[in-house]
Design a protein around this motif. Structure first.
Motif, PDB file in Angstrom:
ATOM      1  N   ASP A 307       0.836  -1.215   0.000  1.00  0.00           N
ATOM      2  CA  ASP A 307       0.000   0.000   0.000  1.00  0.00           C
ATOM      3  C   ASP A 307       0.865   1.258   0.000  1.00  0.00           C
ATOM      4  N   PHE A 308       1.870   1.265   0.867  1.00  0.00           N
ATOM      5  CA  PHE A 308       2.724   2.459   0.986  1.00  0.00           C
ATOM      6  C   PHE A 308       3.451   2.720  -0.342  1.00  0.00           C
ATOM      7  N   GLY A 309       3.883   1.635  -0.999  1.00  0.00           N
ATOM      8  CA  GLY A 309       4.586   1.765  -2.292  1.00  0.00           C
ATOM      9  C   GLY A 309       3.692   2.448  -3.324  1.00  0.00           C
ATOM     10  N   ARG A 310       2.428   2.000  -3.362  1.00  0.00           N
ATOM     11  CA  ARG A 310       1.478   2.581  -4.332  1.00  0.00           C
ATOM     12  C   ARG A 310       1.253   4.075  -4.042  1.00  0.00           C
ATOM     13  N   ILE A 311       1.073   4.399  -2.784  1.00  0.00           N
ATOM     14  CA  ILE A 311       0.784   5.793  -2.396  1.00  0.00           C
ATOM     15  C   ILE A 311       1.994   6.685  -2.685  1.00  0.00           C
ATOM     16  N   SER A 312       3.152   6.156  -2.371  1.00  0.00           N
ATOM     17  CA  SER A 312       4.391   6.922  -2.570  1.00  0.00           C
ATOM     18  C   SER A 312       4.576   7.254  -4.058  1.00  0.00           C
ATOM     19  N   LYS A 313       4.261   6.270  -4.919  1.00  0.00           N
ATOM     20  CA  LYS A 313       4.410   6.470  -6.363  1.00  0.00           C
ATOM     21  C   LYS A 313       3.388   7.488  -6.868  1.00  0.00           C
ATOM     22  N   LYS A 314       2.146   7.273  -6.436  1.00  0.00           N
ATOM     23  CA  LYS A 314       1.058   8.150  -6.895  1.00  0.00           C
ATOM     24  C   LYS A 314       1.337   9.607  -6.526  1.00  0.00           C
ATOM     25  N   ARG A 315       1.893   9.841  -5.353  1.00  0.00           N
ATOM     26  CA  ARG A 315       2.104  11.212  -4.870  1.00  0.00           C
ATOM     27  C   ARG A 315       3.494  11.749  -5.216  1.00  0.00           C
ATOM     28  N   GLY A 316       4.322  10.911  -5.837  1.00  0.00           N
ATOM     29  CA  GLY A 316       5.681  11.353  -6.168  1.00  0.00           C
ATOM     30  C   GLY A 316       6.494  11.692  -4.924  1.00  0.00           C
ATOM     31  N   CYS A 317       6.326  10.878  -3.886  1.00  0.00           N
ATOM     32  CA  CYS A 317       7.031  11.109  -2.625  1.00  0.00           C
ATOM     33  C   CYS A 317       7.828   9.855  -2.250  1.00  0.00           C
ATOM     34  N   PRO A 318       9.141   9.847  -2.554  1.00  0.00           N
ATOM     35  CA  PRO A 318       9.943   8.676  -2.186  1.00  0.00           C
ATOM     36  C   PRO A 318       9.841   8.388  -0.680  1.00  0.00           C
ATOM     37  N   THR A 319       9.735   7.111  -0.359  1.00  0.00           N
ATOM     38  CA  THR A 319       9.479   6.727   1.039  1.00  0.00           C
ATOM     39  C   THR A 319      10.474   5.659   1.481  1.00  0.00           C
ATOM     40  N   ILE A 320      11.042   5.864   2.657  1.00  0.00           N
ATOM     41  CA  ILE A 320      11.977   4.869   3.210  1.00  0.00           C
ATOM     42  C   ILE A 320      11.320   4.195   4.403  1.00  0.00           C
ATOM     43  N   LEU A 321      11.349   2.855   4.409  1.00  0.00           N
ATOM     44  CA  LEU A 321      10.738   2.093   5.499  1.00  0.00           C
ATOM     45  C   LEU A 321      11.833   1.401   6.310  1.00  0.00           C
ATOM     46  N   ALA A 322      11.723   1.454   7.623  1.00  0.00           N
ATOM     47  CA  ALA A 322      12.710   0.760   8.467  1.00  0.00           C
ATOM     48  C   ALA A 322      11.989  -0.164   9.439  1.00  0.00           C
ATOM     49  N   GLU A 323      12.517  -1.377   9.554  1.00  0.00           N
ATOM     50  CA  GLU A 323      11.974  -2.343  10.530  1.00  0.00           C
ATOM     51  C   GLU A 323      12.748  -2.119  11.814  1.00  0.00           C
ATOM     52  N   THR A 324      12.142  -1.434  12.744  1.00  0.00           N
ATOM     53  CA  THR A 324      12.872  -0.915  13.898  1.00  0.00           C
ATOM     54  C   THR A 324      13.058  -1.952  15.005  1.00  0.00           C
ATOM     55  N   TRP A 325      12.019  -2.736  15.243  1.00  0.00           N
ATOM     56  CA  TRP A 325      12.068  -3.601  16.441  1.00  0.00           C
ATOM     57  C   TRP A 325      10.968  -4.648  16.374  1.00  0.00           C
ATOM     58  N   GLN A 326      11.308  -5.828  16.796  1.00  0.00           N
ATOM     59  CA  GLN A 326      10.335  -6.917  16.806  1.00  0.00           C
ATOM     60  C   GLN A 326      10.510  -7.764  18.071  1.00  0.00           C
ATOM     61  N   VAL A 327       9.445  -8.103  18.715  1.00  0.00           N
ATOM     62  CA  VAL A 327       9.490  -9.096  19.804  1.00  0.00           C
ATOM     63  C   VAL A 327       8.365 -10.077  19.542  1.00  0.00           C
ATOM     64  N   GLU A 328       8.714 -11.354  19.492  1.00  0.00           N
ATOM     65  CA  GLU A 328       7.670 -12.365  19.279  1.00  0.00           C
ATOM     66  C   GLU A 328       6.739 -12.437  20.489  1.00  0.00           C
ATOM     67  N   HIS A 329       5.545 -12.983  20.280  1.00  0.00           N
ATOM     68  CA  HIS A 329       4.626 -13.079  21.417  1.00  0.00           C
ATOM     69  C   HIS A 329       5.256 -13.971  22.496  1.00  0.00           C
ATOM     70  N   ALA A 330       4.920 -13.672  23.727  1.00  0.00           N
ATOM     71  CA  ALA A 330       5.480 -14.434  24.851  1.00  0.00           C
ATOM     72  C   ALA A 330       4.378 -15.284  25.465  1.00  0.00           C
TER      73      ALA A 330
END
Ligand code: GLV
Ligand code: MN
Ligand code: MN
Length: 413
Positions: A307-330
């Motif tokens: 979704d973000f890729g499509r929106i970024s293209k449509k609006r001409g706004c390059p977008t950088i995504l970062a996977e900051t942190w993950q913790v599996e369920h406990a």
């Protein structure tokens, strides 16, 4: 007094919580005590003073985690650990985290004044930066201690002003010398407010979490083209904030699209230059996705990326995504969960088995030792806000359950 008849002091617990609530108190009745701020330092200093008055062996590790140990008959046996966190959300509440630290302190005070000898040492802990609001990720102190997060990476995490976690830890005088490294723990208990509406709705006193949802944090940076709002035609604009607005709605709609078994939130956004007469040139926002089903969370992120890729293209706004942190369920230790439930019932409290939607240090500790939590009701289900509240009798009930869970584990050979 026989150990089974021991009870904590509601008055003393209330006094400790009210005294702590003065540090970083806000006009709206909450607290603003961000990790490694001057307020965090003040609260830590007071906590240390109280630990020393109890004659505990105190140590501060290189992550600023504070531990206080009370001896047991068998010093070599794995310890019983209990605590939570002192830091708060911005304009946060008076109970989140601090209840688990003051509750543990009250337990130790009760054991100490009644001269109870335990088999195993009992240790109290304040974990550094549980909230992760100033310095992502959350649960940083426990994450390094358990060996899941890298210490130097955590030290390099910066707040919005560019101040690094490691530097701030040293500035407030809590970068200790002891390595932040796990040691054998027989049982870990964390008392906490529920932070949701279920206990109140069910009319139950003690929540018994079976575990904690998996947490996934992402960062999104959108590049637009800043310009004067008046002369620039609507057509052909690259408005970073409009791109963000579309993306944020996708996040909000995602759980509905994916079967509701997850929650997804954008809670933080920075718009630049943030002027009413400049087309937004840059936007940064965060995404938080939680579910018991870790695969579902990951699939949800894949969906959002598309979704973000499509929106970024449509609006001409390059977008950088970062996977900051993950913790599996406990999934908590079944025998400790059972103990929490049975202990609460023996003390005469109604119980409700549930899962925790909020993250807690118990999630990381659970990866290396048997862990469980004790929840008490949040009035109106509100938390992370100034009106966060819990009845004193419920705080007392939770601390009594904690006391008897800790005692059972500490008396085990
Ligand atoms: C911590 O409080 C979290 O649930 O994000
Ligand atoms: Mn908390
Ligand atoms: Mn919190």
């Amino acid at each position: 007094m026989e150990a089974k008849n021991l009870r904590v002091s509601r008055q003393r617990l209330k006094f400790s919580l009210e005294r702590m609530a003065k540090i970083g108190a806000t006009d709206g009745g909450g607290v603003h005590r961000l990790a490694l701020s001057d307020e965090d330092k003040q609260a830590r200093d007071l906590f240390l003073k109280w630990l020393k008055e109890l004659d505990l062996t105190v140590r501060v590790d290189e992550m600023g985690n504070i531990f206080g140990k009370r001896k047991g008959r068998s010093p070599r046996l794995p310890i019983v650990l209990t605590g939570s966190h002192i830091d708060s959300q911005p304009q946060g509440g008076r109970f989140d985290g601090i209840l688990g630290v003051m509750g543990a302190l009250e337990v130790l005070r009760t054991i100490q004044e009644n001269h109870i000898e335990t088999e195993r040492p009992v240790m109290i802990v304040n974990w550094t930066n549980e909230e992760g609001t100033r310095f992502p990720p959350a649960m940083a102190g426990s994450g390094v201690w358990t060996g899941t997060l890298n210490r130097d990476w955590v030290y390099r995490q910066a707040d919005i002003q560019g101040k690094k976690l490691g530097g701030e830890l040293a500035r407030i005088g809590y970068k200790g010398r002891q390595p932040a490294r796990k040691w054998p723990v027989h049982a870990y208990y964390e008392l906490h407010i529920e932070q949701g509406p279920i206990l109140e709705k069910e009319g139950k006193r003690i929540g018994v979490p079976r575990g904690i949802l998996g947490l996934n944090w992402y960062d999104v940076d959108i590049e637009g083209k800043a310009n004067q709002v008046g002369p620039t035609p609507m057509e052909g604009r690259n408005d970073a904030l409009c791109a963000a607005a579309e993306m944020i709605l996708k996040v909000n709609e995602l759980p509905g699209r994916m079967g509701e078994n997850l929650v997804a939130t954008v809670g933080e956004i920075h718009n630049s230059p943030n002027s009413r007469n400049i087309i937004p040139g840059r936007v940064h926002f965060t995404v938080d996705i939680r579910s018991w089903d870790d695969d579902l969370s990951l699939r949800a992120w894949e969906e959002l990326k598309r979704d973000f890729g499509r929106i970024s293209k449509k609006r001409g706004c390059p977008t950088i995504l970062a996977e900051t942190w993950q913790v599996e369920h406990a999934s908590f230790d079944e025998s400790l969960v059972k103990r929490v439930g049975e202990t609460a019932q023996r003390l005469g409290f109604s119980t409700h088995f549930m899962v925790s939607g909020a993250g807690h240090d118990a999630s990381y500790v659970n990866q290396v030792a048997p862990a469980a939590m004790i929840f008490v009701p949040s009035i109106g289900g509100r938390s992370h806000v100034e009106v966060e509240n819990t009845k004193w009798e419920d705080c007392e009930a939770g601390a009594n359950v904690l006391l008897h869970c800790v005692l059972q584990s500490a008396l085990e050979k």
